[in-house]
Write a protein that holds these residues in place. Structure first.
Motif, PDB file in Angstrom:
ATOM      1  N   ALA A 177      12.308  15.356  -3.328  1.00  0.00           N
ATOM      2  CA  ALA A 177      12.334  16.594  -2.527  1.00  0.00           C
ATOM      3  C   ALA A 177      11.150  17.517  -2.760  1.00  0.00           C
ATOM      4  O   ALA A 177      10.637  18.147  -1.846  1.00  0.00           O
ATOM      5  N   GLY A 178      10.704  17.612  -4.003  1.00  0.00           N
ATOM      6  CA  GLY A 178       9.694  18.615  -4.321  1.00  0.00           C
ATOM      7  C   GLY A 178       8.277  18.185  -4.015  1.00  0.00           C
ATOM      8  O   GLY A 178       7.342  18.953  -4.186  1.00  0.00           O
ATOM      9  N   GLY A 179       8.102  16.926  -3.612  1.00  0.00           N
ATOM     10  CA  GLY A 179       6.754  16.473  -3.302  1.00  0.00           C
ATOM     11  C   GLY A 179       5.988  16.005  -4.520  1.00  0.00           C
ATOM     12  O   GLY A 179       4.760  16.101  -4.568  1.00  0.00           O
ATOM     13  N   ALA A 180       6.706  15.483  -5.526  1.00  0.00           N
ATOM     14  CA  ALA A 180       6.002  14.895  -6.680  1.00  0.00           C
ATOM     15  C   ALA A 180       5.063  13.811  -6.174  1.00  0.00           C
ATOM     16  O   ALA A 180       5.341  13.147  -5.168  1.00  0.00           O
ATOM     17  N   GLU A 181       3.953  13.631  -6.879  1.00  0.00           N
ATOM     18  CA  GLU A 181       2.987  12.625  -6.436  1.00  0.00           C
ATOM     19  C   GLU A 181       3.228  11.264  -7.077  1.00  0.00           C
ATOM     20  O   GLU A 181       2.761  10.244  -6.586  1.00  0.00           O
ATOM     21  N   VAL A 182       3.924  11.285  -8.206  1.00  0.00           N
ATOM     22  CA  VAL A 182       4.266  10.031  -8.889  1.00  0.00           C
ATOM     23  C   VAL A 182       5.745  10.088  -9.245  1.00  0.00           C
ATOM     24  O   VAL A 182       6.205  11.084  -9.818  1.00  0.00           O
ATOM     25  N   VAL A 183       6.484   9.055  -8.883  1.00  0.00           N
ATOM     26  CA  VAL A 183       7.892   9.033  -9.284  1.00  0.00           C
ATOM     27  C   VAL A 183       8.224   7.722 -10.000  1.00  0.00           C
ATOM     28  O   VAL A 183       7.715   6.662  -9.638  1.00  0.00           O
ATOM     29  N   PHE A 184       9.052   7.852 -11.031  1.00  0.00           N
ATOM     30  CA  PHE A 184       9.546   6.696 -11.777  1.00  0.00           C
ATOM     31  C   PHE A 184      11.024   6.554 -11.446  1.00  0.00           C
ATOM     32  O   PHE A 184      11.790   7.508 -11.620  1.00  0.00           O
ATOM     33  N   LEU A 185      11.397   5.399 -10.971  1.00  0.00           N
ATOM     34  CA  LEU A 185      12.787   5.187 -10.561  1.00  0.00           C
ATOM     35  C   LEU A 185      13.337   3.986 -11.317  1.00  0.00           C
ATOM     36  O   LEU A 185      12.817   2.874 -11.193  1.00  0.00           O
ATOM     37  N   ASP A 186      14.358   4.230 -12.111  1.00  0.00           N
ATOM     38  CA  ASP A 186      14.978   3.153 -12.875  1.00  0.00           C
ATOM     39  C   ASP A 186      16.177   2.648 -12.083  1.00  0.00           C
ATOM     40  O   ASP A 186      17.137   3.386 -11.869  1.00  0.00           O
ATOM     41  N   GLU A 187      16.127   1.430 -11.634  1.00  0.00           N
ATOM     42  CA  GLU A 187      17.211   0.811 -10.852  1.00  0.00           C
ATOM     43  C   GLU A 187      17.665   1.700  -9.686  1.00  0.00           C
ATOM     44  O   GLU A 187      18.859   2.016  -9.580  1.00  0.00           O
ATOM     45  N   PRO A 188      16.770   2.067  -8.784  1.00  0.00           N
ATOM     46  CA  PRO A 188      17.150   3.029  -7.746  1.00  0.00           C
ATOM     47  C   PRO A 188      18.168   2.504  -6.732  1.00  0.00           C
ATOM     48  O   PRO A 188      18.856   3.302  -6.108  1.00  0.00           O
TER      49      PRO A 188
END
Ligand SMILES: Nc1ncnc2c1ncn2[C@@H]1O[C@H](COP(=O)(O)OP(=O)(O)OP(=O)(O)O)[C@@H](O)[C@H]1O
Length: 370
Positions: A177-188
């Protein structure tokens, strides 16, 4: 919207055999983490170096206990590594954690991302605010996310009233939502139905392609990895055993197979084939059998010469292309995609309902916990 240019990452260096430019969002160099000491010590991360290009989706794959979560936690500063360095968007996390993590967000397995008493939209606004962004300025983004993730008609529903899969989607929407440029997703995609999983995969690809989002995701689901990722990093025993594009990994797996169907393939003949070739699957039919034999180019001629010498009639012949699962098994020696029992699925998420305090990634963390 979270903004920032980020300096070029370690330009001129080489990593994993490919040229490095200033397009790397994540640079991990020589990361090592050992838990405990003496004979019981476990080296969870054993000298990992990797780079993730901006705007790419990279999958982290590995059997249970391979070190994926520890690696991600080290990158996020939630576990202190014994050795090595991490740069996020060109900023060394050790020297300037605030700047490094300011444009990064994460959803870790089992972590509660959401305030269950707040509505879906309120959660998105809340996490945007604590990321330092005015939620009104990204209202369009929130609308789009809610629409694309199939949450629009539940936007004003308190999260606690949603199904488990819906909650999972809200968690993801909150991260994005916030517009992060890098996201880490564990088992999304764990716990999502097929349709929701596909929706999420489409949205991640769109965000990477159209909005230059960098995604690092860990999953035991080979199909998800194969569909959504540009690159795959396979970890085994704390080390990187493969780091390449999905296409190249599939091509470099030398062993392919051929599936032969014949009414003449009785048990004796199947044994005879098995004495000379690697039979990987046998499917008995009313008459004869369908067998799968692992062969490379030259072996194919030998197989058919052998079948011909035994006057085996061929009712069906199909080559079987290796998939990511085959590559994974050949690199790690582990069947079943390393998923095991999938132990900590998002049921953990549900059992957290008693509290209302979210457990978030870098933005809400209060420092390393180890
Ligand atoms: N806090 C800890 N203390 C001691 N050992 C730990 C700790 N965290 C992880 N380990 C060990 O480190 C190794 C790597 O664990 P990690 O959770 O990083 O693997 P993983 O690849 O994420 O596994 P999974 O796919 O099962 O989630 C394992 O042997 C694990 O038991």
């Amino acid at each position: 919207m979270t903004v920032g240019t980020g300096e070029a990452a370690a330009s001129g260096a080489e990593g994993n055999g490919r040229a490095v430019g200033d397009g790397d969002a994540v640079v991990v160099d020589g990361l090592r983490k050992r838990f405990g000491s003496g004979p019981d010590a476990v080296t969870a991360v054993d000298g990992v170096s990797l780079r993730v290009e901006r705007g790419s989706v990279v999958g982290l794959l590995g059997p249970n206990g391979a070190g994926k979560t520890t690696l991600i936690k080290c990158v996020l500063g939630m576990v202190l590594p014994d050795e090595g360095s991490v740069e996020l968007l060109g900023t060394d996390v050790a020297s300037d954690p605030r700047a490094a993590y300011g444009r990064v967000d994460a959803m870790l397995e089992g972590a509660r991302n959401d305030y269950w008493r707040l509505t879906v939209r309120e959660n998105l606004r809340y996490f945007t605010t604590i990321g330092g962004v005015d939620p009104d300025s990204v209202a369009d983004r929130h609308d789009r996310l809610l629409r694309r993730l199939g949450l629009a008609d539940r936007a004003d529903t308190p999260v606690r009233e949603l199904s488990r899969g819906m909650k999972q989607k809200v968690s993801l929407a909150s991260v994005l939502a916030g517009g992060a440029e890098v996201v880490f997703l564990d088992e999304p995609t764990l716990g999502l139905d097929v349709e929701s999983s596909r929706t999420l995969q489409r949205e991640l690809r769109r965000l990477a392609e159209e909005e230059d989002l960098t995604v690092v995701l860990s999953s035991h689901d080979m199909d998800v990895i194969e569909t959504v990722c540009d690159r795959v990093v396979i970890v085994s025993d704390g080390r990187v055993v493969a780091d390449d594009t999905v296409d190249r990994l599939l091509r470099t797996d030398a062993v392919s197979a051929v599936r032969v169907t014949s009414p003449d393939l009785d048990a004796d003949l199947v044994d005879a084939v098995g004495d000379r070739f690697e039979v990987t699957d046998v499917d008995p039919l009313d008459e004869g059998a369908r067998i799968e034999v692992a062969v490379d180019g030259a072996g194919l001629y030998d197989l058919f010469a052998f079948l011909r010498s035994r006057e085996v009639r061929l009712h069906g012949v199909r080559t079987v292309e290796p998939d990511l699962e085959d590559v994974f098994v050949s690199l790690t020696g582990i069947e079943d995609g390393g998923g095991g029992d999938g132990g900590s699925d998002s049921a953990g998420h549900e059992s957290d309902s008693a509290g209302d305090e979210p457990d978030r990634g870098p933005r809400t963390r209060r420092g390393a916990d180890r």
